[in-house]
Design an enzyme around this catalytic site. Structure first.
Site, PDB file in Angstrom:
ATOM      1  N   CYS A  62     -75.238 -37.798 -11.796  1.00  0.00           N
ATOM      2  CA  CYS A  62     -76.212 -38.550 -10.990  1.00  0.00           C
ATOM      3  C   CYS A  62     -77.144 -39.402 -11.837  1.00  0.00           C
ATOM      4  O   CYS A  62     -77.903 -40.199 -11.298  1.00  0.00           O
ATOM      5  CB  CYS A  62     -77.024 -37.600 -10.116  1.00  0.00           C
ATOM      6  SG  CYS A  62     -78.082 -36.494 -11.068  1.00  0.00           S
ATOM      7  N   ASP A  64     -79.697 -38.322 -13.736  1.00  0.00           N
ATOM      8  CA  ASP A  64     -81.031 -37.755 -13.934  1.00  0.00           C
ATOM      9  C   ASP A  64     -81.156 -37.220 -15.361  1.00  0.00           C
ATOM     10  O   ASP A  64     -80.260 -36.526 -15.853  1.00  0.00           O
ATOM     11  CB  ASP A  64     -81.300 -36.608 -12.954  1.00  0.00           C
ATOM     12  CG  ASP A  64     -81.396 -37.067 -11.517  1.00  0.00           C
ATOM     13  OD1 ASP A  64     -81.667 -38.255 -11.286  1.00  0.00           O
ATOM     14  OD2 ASP A  64     -81.198 -36.227 -10.616  1.00  0.00           O
ATOM     15  N   CYS A  89     -84.224 -39.423  -9.574  1.00  0.00           N
ATOM     16  CA  CYS A  89     -84.633 -39.566  -8.177  1.00  0.00           C
ATOM     17  C   CYS A  89     -85.957 -38.835  -7.927  1.00  0.00           C
ATOM     18  O   CYS A  89     -86.466 -38.112  -8.787  1.00  0.00           O
ATOM     19  CB  CYS A  89     -83.542 -39.018  -7.266  1.00  0.00           C
ATOM     20  SG  CYS A  89     -83.269 -37.244  -7.434  1.00  0.00           S
ATOM     21  N   CYS A 132     -81.230 -31.034  -8.980  1.00  0.00           N
ATOM     22  CA  CYS A 132     -82.529 -31.399  -9.561  1.00  0.00           C
ATOM     23  C   CYS A 132     -83.314 -30.153  -9.963  1.00  0.00           C
ATOM     24  O   CYS A 132     -83.907 -30.110 -11.048  1.00  0.00           O
ATOM     25  CB  CYS A 132     -83.341 -32.230  -8.569  1.00  0.00           C
ATOM     26  SG  CYS A 132     -82.558 -33.786  -8.117  1.00  0.00           S
TER      27      CYS A 132
END
Length: 170
Positions: A62, A64, A89, A132
């Site tokens: 993603c 991150d 994000c 996350c």
């Protein structure tokens, strides 16, 4: 312009007049929005400081990337401060912010018990955003491991920190 982008990011963008299809909106929990709009402990410490442990983790799928740093009182083993920098994000930024808050004032052994599920529950993250909170947990473990490695190197021994290193692996 920034408000428009933030509203679009948060799923509050209005449907365009030319579009006849309904727009699906996604809403983040108020805790995510709070930590995204008002992140705690943003910044960094000198990574060469022997009292600072740095954890740098990322999720290539993603994009991150999370850096969490802890400052430890070498006499008591208490984490006296924490800083983070995150590229990702809103959920990744919020997870980092929560992690940096939760580690302060705790002993090293205690922060290793913080699990991604606790962070995800606090932020009410949807399943698609659980990675996350996993990054935040991994960043905590990596920061503790880095601090222990620095301490072992400066003391010339790894035997004293063996129990903490085993806990960090768990």
């Amino acid at each position: 312009m920034l408000r428009l982008a933030a509203n679009k990011f948060l799923g509050r963008a209005a449907a365009s007049a030319s579009s006849s299809r309904p727009v699906a909106t996604r809403f983040y929990h108020e805790n995510v929005i709070d930590h995204f709009n008002n992140p705690r402990n943003v910044g960094s410490f000198d990574k060469n400081d022997p009292a600072v442990g740095t954890g740098l983790v990322g999720a290539p799928a993603c994009g991150d990337v999370m850096k969490l740093q802890i400052r430890v009182d070498e006499k008591t083993g208490e984490i006296v401060d924490a800083r983070f920098k995150t590229f990702g994000c809103g959920s990744a930024i919020a997870s980092s912010s929560v992690a940096s808050e939760w580690v302060k004032g705790k002993q090293m052994e205690e922060v290793l018990t913080i699990k991604n599920t606790q962070i995800a529950k606090h932020l009410s993250l949807p399943p698609v955003k659980l990675h996350c909170s996993m990054l935040a947990e991994d960043a905590i473990k990596a920061a503790v491991k880095d601090y222990q490695a620095k301490r072992a190197k400066s003391n010339g021994t790894e035997a004293a920190d063996a129990p903490l290193q085993e806990a960090a692996k768990a």
